[in-house]
Design a protein around this motif. Structure first.
Motif, PDB file in Angstrom:
ATOM      1  N   LEU A  98      21.339 -22.317 -65.748  1.00  0.00           N
ATOM      2  CA  LEU A  98      21.673 -23.329 -64.736  1.00  0.00           C
ATOM      3  C   LEU A  98      20.423 -23.924 -64.100  1.00  0.00           C
ATOM      4  CD1 LEU A  98      24.765 -21.622 -63.098  1.00  0.00           C
ATOM      5  CD2 LEU A  98      24.759 -23.638 -64.573  1.00  0.00           C
ATOM      6  N   GLU A  99      19.420 -23.084 -63.838  1.00  0.00           N
ATOM      7  CA  GLU A  99      18.172 -23.603 -63.261  1.00  0.00           C
ATOM      8  C   GLU A  99      17.477 -24.555 -64.237  1.00  0.00           C
ATOM      9  OE1 GLU A  99      14.101 -21.544 -62.863  1.00  0.00           O
ATOM     10  OE2 GLU A  99      15.006 -21.354 -60.860  1.00  0.00           O
ATOM     11  N   GLU A 100      17.422 -24.174 -65.506  1.00  0.00           N
ATOM     12  CA  GLU A 100      16.798 -25.037 -66.515  1.00  0.00           C
ATOM     13  C   GLU A 100      17.569 -26.337 -66.675  1.00  0.00           C
ATOM     14  OE1 GLU A 100      13.786 -24.426 -68.428  1.00  0.00           O
ATOM     15  OE2 GLU A 100      13.706 -23.162 -66.634  1.00  0.00           O
ATOM     16  N   ASN A 101      18.896 -26.260 -66.615  1.00  0.00           N
ATOM     17  CA  ASN A 101      19.726 -27.446 -66.756  1.00  0.00           C
ATOM     18  C   ASN A 101      19.516 -28.398 -65.586  1.00  0.00           C
ATOM     19  OD1 ASN A 101      21.651 -28.880 -68.316  1.00  0.00           O
ATOM     20  ND2 ASN A 101      23.250 -28.260 -66.916  1.00  0.00           N
ATOM     21  N   VAL A 102      19.428 -27.851 -64.386  1.00  0.00           N
ATOM     22  CA  VAL A 102      19.179 -28.685 -63.204  1.00  0.00           C
ATOM     23  C   VAL A 102      17.816 -29.372 -63.325  1.00  0.00           C
ATOM     24  CG1 VAL A 102      18.698 -28.594 -60.719  1.00  0.00           C
ATOM     25  CG2 VAL A 102      20.719 -27.459 -61.640  1.00  0.00           C
ATOM     26  N   LYS A 103      16.809 -28.636 -63.781  1.00  0.00           N
ATOM     27  CA  LYS A 103      15.467 -29.231 -63.960  1.00  0.00           C
ATOM     28  C   LYS A 103      15.515 -30.381 -64.958  1.00  0.00           C
ATOM     29  CE  LYS A 103      12.708 -25.053 -63.308  1.00  0.00           C
ATOM     30  NZ  LYS A 103      11.843 -24.105 -64.034  1.00  0.00           N
ATOM     31  N   LEU A 104      16.216 -30.176 -66.069  1.00  0.00           N
ATOM     32  CA  LEU A 104      16.324 -31.230 -67.077  1.00  0.00           C
ATOM     33  C   LEU A 104      17.027 -32.447 -66.504  1.00  0.00           C
ATOM     34  CD1 LEU A 104      16.146 -32.414 -69.957  1.00  0.00           C
ATOM     35  CD2 LEU A 104      18.300 -31.197 -70.464  1.00  0.00           C
ATOM     36  N   LYS A 105      18.165 -32.244 -65.853  1.00  0.00           N
ATOM     37  CA  LYS A 105      18.921 -33.379 -65.317  1.00  0.00           C
ATOM     38  C   LYS A 105      18.117 -34.124 -64.257  1.00  0.00           C
ATOM     39  CE  LYS A 105      22.524 -32.298 -67.779  1.00  0.00           C
ATOM     40  NZ  LYS A 105      22.067 -31.742 -69.013  1.00  0.00           N
ATOM     41  N   LYS A 106      17.405 -33.392 -63.419  1.00  0.00           N
ATOM     42  CA  LYS A 106      16.576 -34.034 -62.389  1.00  0.00           C
ATOM     43  C   LYS A 106      15.477 -34.865 -63.042  1.00  0.00           C
ATOM     44  CE  LYS A 106      13.911 -33.129 -58.271  1.00  0.00           C
ATOM     45  NZ  LYS A 106      13.174 -32.210 -57.477  1.00  0.00           N
ATOM     46  N   SER A 107      14.855 -34.314 -64.056  1.00  0.00           N
ATOM     47  CA  SER A 107      13.802 -35.026 -64.787  1.00  0.00           C
ATOM     48  C   SER A 107      14.353 -36.298 -65.435  1.00  0.00           C
ATOM     49  CB  SER A 107      13.202 -34.084 -65.837  1.00  0.00           C
ATOM     50  OG  SER A 107      12.502 -34.782 -66.815  1.00  0.00           O
ATOM     51  N   ILE A 108      15.538 -36.188 -66.014  1.00  0.00           N
ATOM     52  CA  ILE A 108      16.167 -37.349 -66.651  1.00  0.00           C
ATOM     53  C   ILE A 108      16.448 -38.426 -65.609  1.00  0.00           C
ATOM     54  CG2 ILE A 108      18.284 -38.177 -67.765  1.00  0.00           C
ATOM     55  CD1 ILE A 108      18.348 -35.475 -69.283  1.00  0.00           C
ATOM     56  N   MET A 109      17.050 -38.027 -64.503  1.00  0.00           N
ATOM     57  CA  MET A 109      17.396 -39.013 -63.472  1.00  0.00           C
ATOM     58  C   MET A 109      16.149 -39.691 -62.911  1.00  0.00           C
ATOM     59  SD  MET A 109      20.607 -39.292 -63.474  1.00  0.00           S
ATOM     60  CE  MET A 109      20.878 -40.337 -62.049  1.00  0.00           C
ATOM     61  N   GLU A 110      15.061 -38.950 -62.787  1.00  0.00           N
ATOM     62  CA  GLU A 110      13.817 -39.530 -62.276  1.00  0.00           C
ATOM     63  C   GLU A 110      13.179 -40.489 -63.269  1.00  0.00           C
ATOM     64  OE1 GLU A 110      11.546 -36.051 -61.240  1.00  0.00           O
ATOM     65  OE2 GLU A 110      12.636 -35.777 -59.345  1.00  0.00           O
ATOM     66  N   SER A 111      13.440 -40.295 -64.564  1.00  0.00           N
ATOM     67  CA  SER A 111      12.807 -41.143 -65.569  1.00  0.00           C
ATOM     68  C   SER A 111      13.616 -42.408 -65.885  1.00  0.00           C
ATOM     69  CB  SER A 111      12.569 -40.351 -66.859  1.00  0.00           C
ATOM     70  OG  SER A 111      13.798 -40.069 -67.506  1.00  0.00           O
ATOM     71  N   LEU A 112      14.876 -42.451 -65.486  1.00  0.00           N
ATOM     72  CA  LEU A 112      15.720 -43.608 -65.780  1.00  0.00           C
ATOM     73  C   LEU A 112      15.435 -44.764 -64.828  1.00  0.00           C
ATOM     74  CD1 LEU A 112      19.210 -41.907 -66.297  1.00  0.00           C
ATOM     75  CD2 LEU A 112      17.754 -42.891 -68.077  1.00  0.00           C
ATOM     76  N   ASP A 113      15.557 -45.951 -65.370  1.00  0.00           N
ATOM     77  CA  ASP A 113      15.510 -47.148 -64.528  1.00  0.00           C
ATOM     78  C   ASP A 113      16.960 -47.428 -64.118  1.00  0.00           C
ATOM     79  OD1 ASP A 113      15.372 -49.605 -63.320  1.00  0.00           O
ATOM     80  OD2 ASP A 113      14.367 -50.616 -65.002  1.00  0.00           O
ATOM     81  N   LEU A 114      17.312 -47.060 -62.912  1.00  0.00           N
ATOM     82  CA  LEU A 114      18.696 -47.165 -62.456  1.00  0.00           C
ATOM     83  C   LEU A 114      19.128 -48.594 -62.177  1.00  0.00           C
ATOM     84  CD1 LEU A 114      18.834 -44.011 -60.171  1.00  0.00           C
ATOM     85  CD2 LEU A 114      19.395 -44.233 -62.598  1.00  0.00           C
ATOM     86  N   ASN A 115      18.217 -49.534 -62.303  1.00  0.00           N
ATOM     87  CA  ASN A 115      18.566 -50.946 -62.146  1.00  0.00           C
ATOM     88  C   ASN A 115      18.929 -51.607 -63.467  1.00  0.00           C
ATOM     89  OD1 ASN A 115      18.146 -51.055 -59.289  1.00  0.00           O
ATOM     90  ND2 ASN A 115      15.950 -50.962 -59.700  1.00  0.00           N
ATOM     91  N   GLU A 116      18.774 -50.867 -64.557  1.00  0.00           N
ATOM     92  CA  GLU A 116      19.169 -51.383 -65.873  1.00  0.00           C
ATOM     93  C   GLU A 116      20.690 -51.491 -65.939  1.00  0.00           C
ATOM     94  OE1 GLU A 116      17.839 -52.490 -68.653  1.00  0.00           O
ATOM     95  OE2 GLU A 116      15.748 -52.176 -68.138  1.00  0.00           O
ATOM     96  N   GLU A 117      21.165 -52.196 -66.930  1.00  0.00           N
ATOM     97  CA  GLU A 117      22.602 -52.299 -67.149  1.00  0.00           C
ATOM     98  C   GLU A 117      23.161 -50.907 -67.479  1.00  0.00           C
ATOM     99  OE1 GLU A 117      24.727 -54.919 -66.667  1.00  0.00           O
ATOM    100  OE2 GLU A 117      22.909 -55.667 -65.722  1.00  0.00           O
TER     101      GLU A 117
END
Length: 193
Positions: free
Chosen positions: A56-75
């Motif tokens: 669960l800790e590793e999964n949270v780290k991955l998801k956080k990293s993914i969310m930080e790398s995404l451009d949330l203003n994209e379509e």
């Protein structure tokens, strides 16, 4: 006292990463941590419990990293496709998270964890993506006649398809996942042409 728990956690993480869940036992972890087996059980009721906490800790780290790398203003379509690609690559590159694909092991672990902690503790998604869906709905970029929790369940189903790639046909898998994401997103964004 918390140092012992941290030592158990860290040694478990090292051993699960190098040997896998099946080939790691409690005595391996306690030997590496320099403690007795009884001490392990003062902190964790089982090897499964320790593994799930690490997972669960590793999964949270991955998801956080993914969310930080995404451009949330994209379509939304581009964002979701990128999210899925980053998730699959992240799961495959982390030996702890890769156990997700060992369904024989993981289904037993998940069941054990659910029984001990209840279903609410087995939430492999993250709230920031739920907030993004709500934002897209408010902006008119995503259908608002479908509950955002149901949309999250649809995305979860897409992600879980990855665990069946051999049955689907591994030679088609990356393209199938990409097309399914596109078809789902077009349905969710009313972008059906």
């Amino acid at each position: 006292m918390n140092d012992k728990k941290a030592d158990i956690f860290n040694c478990g993480k090292v051993l699960f990463s190098s040997k896998g869940f099946k080939d790691t036992n409690v005595s391996d972890i306690t030997k590496m941590a320099g403690i007795g087996v009884g001490t392990f059980y003062n902190y964790y009721s089982s090897k499964e419990k320790l593994f799930m906490e690490i997972f669960l800790e590793e999964n949270v780290k991955l998801k956080k990293s993914i969310m930080e790398s995404l451009d949330l203003n994209e379509e939304p379509l581009k964002t979701v496709k990128e999210l899925m690609l980053l998730n699959v690559n992240g799961m495959n590159s982390n030996p702890i998270l890769r156990e997700w694909y060992n369904r024989d092991v993981f289904s037993k672990l998940e069941q054990h964890y659910r029984e001990e902690n209840g279903i609410k503790h087995v939430d492999f998604l993250y709230h920031s993506f739920l907030e993004l869906i709500k934002k897209w709905q408010m902006e008119g970029k995503m259908r608002d006649d479908i509950d955002c929790e149901l949309i999250m369940a649809i995305f979860t189903a897409l992600i879980n398809i990855d665990t069946h790639k051999e049955e689907i046909g591994i030679q088609y898998f990356p393209q199938i996942l990409d097309y399914l994401a596109e078809f789902v997103m077009k349905g969710l964004t009313d972008d059906q042409k």
